[in-house]
Design a protein around this motif. Structure first.
Motif, short mmCIF file in Angstrom:
data_model
loop_
_atom_site.label_atom_id
_atom_site.label_comp_id
_atom_site.label_asym_id
_atom_site.label_seq_id
_atom_site.Cartn_x
_atom_site.Cartn_y
_atom_site.Cartn_z
N GLU A 300 14.75 32.61 -4.23
CA GLU A 300 13.36 32.36 -3.87
C GLU A 300 12.56 31.84 -5.05
N LYS A 301 12.93 32.26 -6.26
CA LYS A 301 12.19 31.85 -7.45
C LYS A 301 13.16 31.32 -8.51
N GLU A 424 11.08 35.49 -13.89
CA GLU A 424 11.13 34.75 -12.62
C GLU A 424 9.82 33.99 -12.45
N TYR A 425 9.91 32.76 -11.93
CA TYR A 425 8.71 31.96 -11.81
C TYR A 425 8.73 31.15 -10.52
N GLU A 426 7.54 30.77 -10.08
CA GLU A 426 7.41 29.93 -8.89
C GLU A 426 7.76 28.49 -9.28
N ARG A 427 8.61 27.88 -8.51
CA ARG A 427 8.99 26.48 -8.79
C ARG A 427 7.83 25.53 -8.54
#
Length: 462
Positions: A300-301, A424-427
């Protein structure tokens, strides 16, 4: 066992006494007399297996050269280069038969399948375009003067690009995935060059002569039928679970292109996820390769892993690098793109050695095609990587994987690792675009008409 077996494709600039050049007689299209064509099946490091052709006619002096790619790639590729200097005009370009070339500033578009593949430069593409437009201009000036004048104006615009009277953008779009544009800053990222890997459309597959089934198989990275002696899964005990089972596929050796067996196994990495490990062993030439794929799709991330190498013991850490993961060492200005060395499951020491070996073998970085300044930079970088692999140089190692499918062992697990951070990061939209997620439809996937038909069938059954 395989010492006497000669590979079908030889390495570029091979020191072999036998270069495997095939010489055949060919018809010269210029004078209609007999000329000579030479064929060399070679492997370009960091690129593909290709067939290089060279034609020469001793009667009229006509010469030409080109290349054909050995196989179709799983995905298409698109390069976008901002040309701003004379050095940019000299960038090497490998263009396959299927690649289209576009320069929006002058509305130039060279469709795919119009010319045979070639190894050239940005300047070479422009000059060949002018030469092609200039053909038959004499008769055209007499028969169609207005058209001839328009072509003259267009050639003048292209010649202006050769003198850099304006900056321009050249786009190479190849659905076969067999084209390449040089990055002179490698292994650093090039701010002027953008590369995008994409999934082909149905129309593009049809144009390449691929069926939808071929596309699906290529997308899974297998593309081979299971051999008759493949290991059978015990469905009574596993109920469809292939964990701990080894499957055998028939494939081709990436060194000698002869039939070989690829073993595939699904395994679970502690504190991570399931992965698919594939290993190929060629009995003909003795070549062995391995590759790893995520077994659980795209996360998801995205994930960014940063490790400070402070002890030689860090080099023994297990590392899983997916094919979408970028590697960085800021102290060396090193930036390794996701597709450079593919998916790997090894140790940090092994990964550094892989990067070093790839840099040493790349002819575009350190071969005859590279200038002396670049060779000095690459040699210094190779030496630094060797020092890191021997535990003599402390650096920061960063793994950035938009798909979230990469892993670096935490030797303190289940406790936190004081030298490692995992974020973790948002694309971004661009990262999702590169992963093919923006066009993926996950809601209301079944068409309403199909749903209605299903309801009608169910009603008839009841």
């Amino acid at each position: 066992m395989g010492e006497d077996v000669q590979p079908i494709y030889v390495d570029l600039a091979s020191e072999s006494d036998d270069p495997h050049v095939t010489v055949i007689d060919s018809l010269c299209l210029a004078c209609q007399r007999k000329g000579t064509t030479r064929l060399l099946m070679t492997r370009i490091p960091h690129y593909k297996e290709v067939i290089i052709t060279s034609f020469e006619c001793e009667h009229c002096g006509n010469k030409n050269s080109g290349f054909q790619s050995g196989q179709m790639q799983d995905q298409g590729v698109r390069y976008e280069l901002a040309v701003q200097s004379e050095e940019d005009l000299l960038r090497q370009i490998v263009r396959s038969d299927y690649a289209s070339v576009t320069i929006p500033e002058v509305e130039l578009e060279i469709p795919g399948n119009m010319q045979k593949g070639e190894v050239t430069t940005v300047e070479g593409i422009l000059r060949r375009t002018v030469e092609g437009l200039n053909q038959n201009q004499g008769p055209r000036r007499l028969e169609q003067p207005e058209v001839a004048e328009q072509i003259e104006d267009f050639m003048y615009q292209i010649q202006g690009l050769l003198t850099l009277n304006q900056n321009f953008t050249i786009i190479v779009d190849d659905p076969s995935g067999n084209s390449f544009v040089e990055n002179p800053l490698a292994p650093k990222a090039d701010p002027q060059l953008k590369k995008k890997i994409y999934n082909r459309s149905s129309e593009q597959n049809a144009a390449l002569g691929l069926s939808e089934q071929d596309s699906v198989e290529n997308g899974l990275q297998f593309g081979n039928e299971v051999t008759e002696n493949a290991v059978e899964v015990n469905t009574e005990e596993e109920s469809g679970n292939v964990v701990d089972e080894i499957l055998v596929f028939s494939t081709l050796c990436d060194r000698c292109s002869r039939p070989a067996d690829t073993n595939m196994k699904v395994t679970k990495i502690p504190y991570f996820k399931e992965v698919i490990i594939m290993a190929t062993n060629c009995e003909a030439c003795g070549n062995r390769t391995s590759e790893i794929k995520s077994g659980s799709g795209i996360s998801e991330k995205g994930k960014r892993i940063t490790l400070r190498l402070t002890d030689p013991c860090d080099l023994a850490r297990d590392v899983l690098k997916s094919e979408t993961c970028e590697l960085k060492i800021p102290e060396l200005d090193l930036h390794v793109g996701g597709g450079l060395i593919g998916g790997k499951f090894t140790t940090l020491e092994g990964l550094f050695n892989n990067i070093r070996e790839d840099l040493e073998k790349n002819p575009f970085l350190g071969g005859d095609a590279a200038d002396e300044d670049r060779k000095i930079v690459i040699n210094r970088l190779v030496d630094d990587l060797d020092e890191i692999a021997k535990g003599r140089l402390q650096v920061t190692f960063i793994m950035d994987d938009p798909a979230g499918n990469s892993y670096l062992q935490n030797i303190y697990a289940p406790d936190d690792d004081p030298e490692m951070t995992v974020e973790e990061y948002e694309r971004t939209f661009e990262q999702n675009e590169d992963l093919g997620l923006n066009d993926m439809k996950t809601e209301d996937y079944i068409d309403n008409s199909i749903a209605n038909e299903c309801e009608e069938l169910l009603a008839e059954v009841h």
